[in-house]
Scaffold this motif. Structure first.
Motif, PDB file in Angstrom:
ATOM      1  N   LEU A 195      -3.445  -2.469  -9.054  1.00  0.00           N
ATOM      2  CA  LEU A 195      -4.126  -1.536  -7.945  1.00  0.00           C
ATOM      3  C   LEU A 195      -4.478  -0.246  -8.541  1.00  0.00           C
ATOM      4  N   ARG A 196      -5.730   0.021  -8.666  1.00  0.00           N
ATOM      5  CA  ARG A 196      -6.171   1.443  -8.987  1.00  0.00           C
ATOM      6  C   ARG A 196      -6.191   2.347  -7.969  1.00  0.00           C
ATOM      7  N   ASP A 197      -6.085   1.862  -6.615  1.00  0.00           N
ATOM      8  CA  ASP A 197      -6.050   2.841  -5.602  1.00  0.00           C
ATOM      9  C   ASP A 197      -5.034   2.182  -4.505  1.00  0.00           C
ATOM     10  N   THR A 205      -5.525   1.432  -1.579  1.00  0.00           N
ATOM     11  CA  THR A 205      -6.402   0.686  -0.621  1.00  0.00           C
ATOM     12  C   THR A 205      -6.713  -0.572  -1.206  1.00  0.00           C
ATOM     13  N   ASP A 206      -6.453  -0.931  -2.506  1.00  0.00           N
ATOM     14  CA  ASP A 206      -6.788  -2.044  -3.129  1.00  0.00           C
ATOM     15  C   ASP A 206      -5.515  -3.236  -2.692  1.00  0.00           C
ATOM     16  N   GLU A 221      -6.330  -6.759  -0.825  1.00  0.00           N
ATOM     17  CA  GLU A 221      -6.831  -7.715  -1.650  1.00  0.00           C
ATOM     18  C   GLU A 221      -5.894  -8.088  -2.889  1.00  0.00           C
ATOM     19  N   ALA A 222      -5.196  -7.452  -3.315  1.00  0.00           N
ATOM     20  CA  ALA A 222      -4.126  -7.670  -4.113  1.00  0.00           C
ATOM     21  C   ALA A 222      -3.044  -8.610  -3.677  1.00  0.00           C
ATOM     22  N   THR A 242      -0.913   5.644  -8.088  1.00  0.00           N
ATOM     23  CA  THR A 242      -1.583   4.636  -8.572  1.00  0.00           C
ATOM     24  C   THR A 242      -2.011   5.150 -10.074  1.00  0.00           C
ATOM     25  N   GLU A 287       0.805  -1.260   0.017  1.00  0.00           N
ATOM     26  CA  GLU A 287      -0.022   0.171  -0.019  1.00  0.00           C
ATOM     27  C   GLU A 287       0.834   1.286  -0.112  1.00  0.00           C
TER      28      GLU A 287
END
Lengths: 372, 372
Positions: free
Chosen positions: B149-151, B153-154, B157-158, B130, B122
Motif C-alpha cells: 500500500l503506497r497510500d 486509500t489503497d 483494493e489490496a 505508508t 486503511e
C-alpha cells in the motif's frame, strides 16, 4: 539423460548420487541376482532376457564392474553408446592383455612371464627369482585367484590352488608404497588428472587411501600422468580410468593393474576434491566439460569392511563424512567408507587413528611419509 | 532408518541425496498429486487414504513444506516421532502466531498490526505510515498473498486482491540487505549455527544467496545466533530452522519470517560448508551428532527459475556445482541452483557475473558489500 549402468553395487549407487544433481536418471542392470544399489530402477537379469527393455530405457550405457562378457558389451554397443568402450573392458579384464598394452606403451611393470602349466610356472619362478606372485589372467578381484611362491617348488600346489589354465607370474617388487592415479578423459579427448593417492591394502583389500601425499615429488605425479594419458589416448577412452602402481625407493613407478571405472582409491575425491570421480565420470560420458580435480585439503578414506562402526561415533569426528552402502554385514564385504578431511597432514593422521579405533577390524596403518 | 517426508519436491530430493550415505531410506507423502522428487518411494495421497501405509513404512517423519494441516501432523505424531514438531508447523504457518512468538522472545520485528477488514487495513496503514506491506496471515509463499500500500486509500483494493479474512500489516523497513540465519538443534538440545547469508529476492523469489558475508560484523552473527537459539529452545525444536531478517544501516536486525525446514537460502551449504543443511537436518532428527557448520570458502548460490541454462556452459565455470531438480520448465518455477565457490570474494563476484549471464532471466545483482 537416462543412464544405464551394468552392475548394481556401491559404485553404481555413488554414480547415481552424483548424477541426480545433473538431472540424470539411472537404470541398473544386475546380472548377479543380488543388487545392492538401493537407488534408481534396477533390472535383475541373470539370463539376458531383459536386455532389450534395459536398452529401451536408457540413452547411454556405462558400467561399474569390468568382469562382464565382452560379447555382451559389444552387443550393447551396437544399440547404444557405451563409455568406456568394450575394448577397454576386453583389455582390463585380462592381465595378459593389460601387460602387453603396458609394454607397448613403454609403461614399466614388474618383470613377468605368462605360463600355462605347473612346470612352466616352476621354471618362471626360477627364472624371475622367488618370491614371485602368480595370478590367473582373468577374473581376479580383491586378491582372489592369486598365490605367492616362496620357492619354485611351491609351483605345483599354487597351480592346483589357483586352478586356471593361464597364469601371469610376476617378480616381487621392493616397493616403498602402493599408489594410484585416477584420470578422466572427455569425449573431446580432454584429460584431467587427480592428485595421486597412497593406498594401503591388507589381504588384497583396500583399507586406506590418502591424498594428496605430502612427500610426493611433482615429477612422480607427472610421470604417472604421462602413463595414464598414454593408456587413455591409446584406448580412445571416455570416462574415469584408474591405474594402480608401485612406487620404488628411487621414486620410480611400476604399473600394477588398471580398472576401467571409478575406483575405491578415488572415493576420497567425494569430499576432498573440487569434483568427485563420480561426477567427472558422468560429465565425461555425457560430453560435458570435465570438472576441476584439485584437492581441497588433505583427505584420507577409511574403508568399512565386514562390520559397521557406530554411525554416531564416526560422525562425532570433526569433518568426517560417512558413506554407507546400506548393505548387510558379511566378512570381507565392502560396507561403506569414511572420508576424513583435515587442515594439514598431522591433524589428518590424528583423525585416521581416531577413526580406525571405531571401525571394526581396521588395521593399524603407517603411511610412507610417516616413516620418513 | 526409514524416513518419511511430508512433501515431495526439490527439498525432499536433496534431503534424500544427503541421507543415502547415512543408509537412510526415504518415503515421500505427496498431497498435491504432482510430486517432483524423482527419488525414493513416493506415495501420492490427495485424500489421506494412504496415510496408514505411509506410516507403516517409516520409522520417523519430517517435512519439506510447512503449509500442512496441523491436525494431520498431530495425527502422525500420535503414531511416529515427527521432527520438527507440529507446534513448529502451527506457529510457522501463521504470521500472527510467528510475530507473537518473536514478541514474546524479544526478537525485534518491523512494526505491525493485525487487521480483519478493509477499514482496519486503511487505519493501520495510516497509523504505521505508508508505504506498508499487507500479507495474509496464512498460506503465503514466495510473495503470493501480499500487497504493497503506497497510500492508505489503497486499502480497499489490496483487501479485495489478497482476499483473506486476516492480514498482517507491516511497516516498510529501510534495510541495507536481507539476510538469513540457519541453525540446527539436536535431540539433546545441542545447537549449531551456519554463517549468515545475504539474500537477494526479486518479486518475492530468492535469486542469490551469498555466504559468508565479507563485511558482517561478528557481533551481528552472534545477535542472530541468539535470536534463533531462543526460537529453537522455546519450541523444543529438532532439525533445521531458518530465520529471515532485515539488516538495517546501523547493523541491527529485524526478524521477517521463519521456516521450520531446510531452506533455499541454505543451499550454498551443499558445496560451501563442511556439512550441508540437509545432512545436518537428517543428523538432528535421527539423534546423531551434528556436523560442523563452518564455511569452506566464499560461496554464492544462483537460483535457476523458470528456464534452464545450458548445463555444459555452467559446468565450464571452475568450481561451479550444478544442482538440477529434474523438473519441467514453467514460469516462476524453481528448477535448480548453481553453487559457485571461490578463493576470495572478488573472484566469487566474477563467477557470479559469468554465471548470471548463462542463467535465463537472472537479474543483475549488487551485494551489500559491493556498495561499500
Amino acid at each position: 539423460m537416462k543412464i544405464g549402468v551394468l552392475g548394481a553395487g556401491q559404485l553404481g549407487r555413488m554414480l547415481a548420487l552424483a548424477g541426480y544433481p545433473l538431472a540424470n536418471r539411472f537404470t541398473f542392470l544386475d546380472t548377479t541376482g543380488h543388487p545392492s544399489v538401493g537407488i534408481g530402477d534396477v533390472m535383475i537379469d541373470t539370463d539376458q532376457r531383459h536386455l532389450d527393455s534395459f536398452l529401451a530405457s536408457v540413452d547411454l550405457v556405462t558400467y561399474e564392474f569390468e568382469h562382464l562378457p565382452v560379447s555382451l558389451v559389444q552387443a550393447i554397443e551396437a544399440e547404444r553408446p557405451v563409455y568406456p568402450s568394450s575394448e577397454a573392458i576386453r583389455v582390463c579384464q585380462n592381465r595378459a592383455e593389460e601387460k602387453a598394452l603396458f609394454d607397448r606403451l613403454s609403461i614399466p611393470t614388474p618383470a613377468y612371464r605368462l605360463v600355462e602349466s605347473a612346470e612352466a610356472l616352476e621354471a618362471a619362478a626360477r627364472e624371475l627369482g622367488t618370491p614371485v606372485v602368480a595370478k590367473s589372467v582373468t577374473e581376479g578381484y580383491d586378491g582372489k585367484g592369486q598365490a605367492v611362491l616362496r620357492d619354485p617348488t611351491d609351483a605345483a600346489e599354487a597351480w592346483q590352488r589357483i586352478n586356471h589354465p593361464r597364469l601371469i607370474v610376476e617378480s616381487f617388487v621392493d616397493f616403498v608404497r602402493e599408489v594410484s592415479i585416477i584420470a578422466v578423459r572427455g569425449q573431446d579427448g580432454q584429460v584431467v588428472f587427480y592428485p595421486m593417492a597412497e593406498n594401503v591394502h591388507v589381504d588384497g583389500i583396500l583399507r586406506y587411501s590418502l591424498a594428496p601425499m605430502p612427500d610426493l615429488d611433482e615429477a612422480v605425479q607427472h610421470c604417472a600422468d604421462g602413463y595414464i594419458r598414454a593408456l587413455l589416448d591409446e584406448l580412445d577412452y571416455v570416462g574415469v580410468l584408474t591405474l594402480e602402481l608401485f612406487q620404488c625407493a628411487d621414486g620410480s613407478l611400476l604399473a600394477n593393474e588398471m580398472a576401467p571405472r571409478v575406483h575405491n582409491s578415488g572415493h576420497w575425491t567425494m569430499d576432498g576434491a573440487v569434483t568427485s570421480q563420480f561426477e567427472n565420470h558422468l560429465r565425461a560420458i555425457q560430453g560435458l566439460p570435465l570438472g576441476d580435480t584439485e584437492a581441497l585439503a588433505p583427505t584420507c578414506m577409511v574403508n568399512v569392511i565386514g562390520r559397521e562402526p557406530d554411525s554416531a561415533e564416526v560422525l562425532a569426528i570433526k569433518h568426517a563424512h560417512l558413506h554407507r552402502y546400506d548393505k548387510s554385514e558379511r566378512a570381507g564385504r565392502k560396507l561403506g567408507h569414511i572420508n576424513l578431511v583435515a587442515d594439514n597432514h598431522a591433524e589428518l593422521l590424528d583423525k585416521v587413528r581416531a577413526c580406525a579405533a571405531l571401525v571394526p577390524d581396521a588395521p593399524e596403518v603407517r603411511f610412507s611419509f610417516e616413516r620418513g
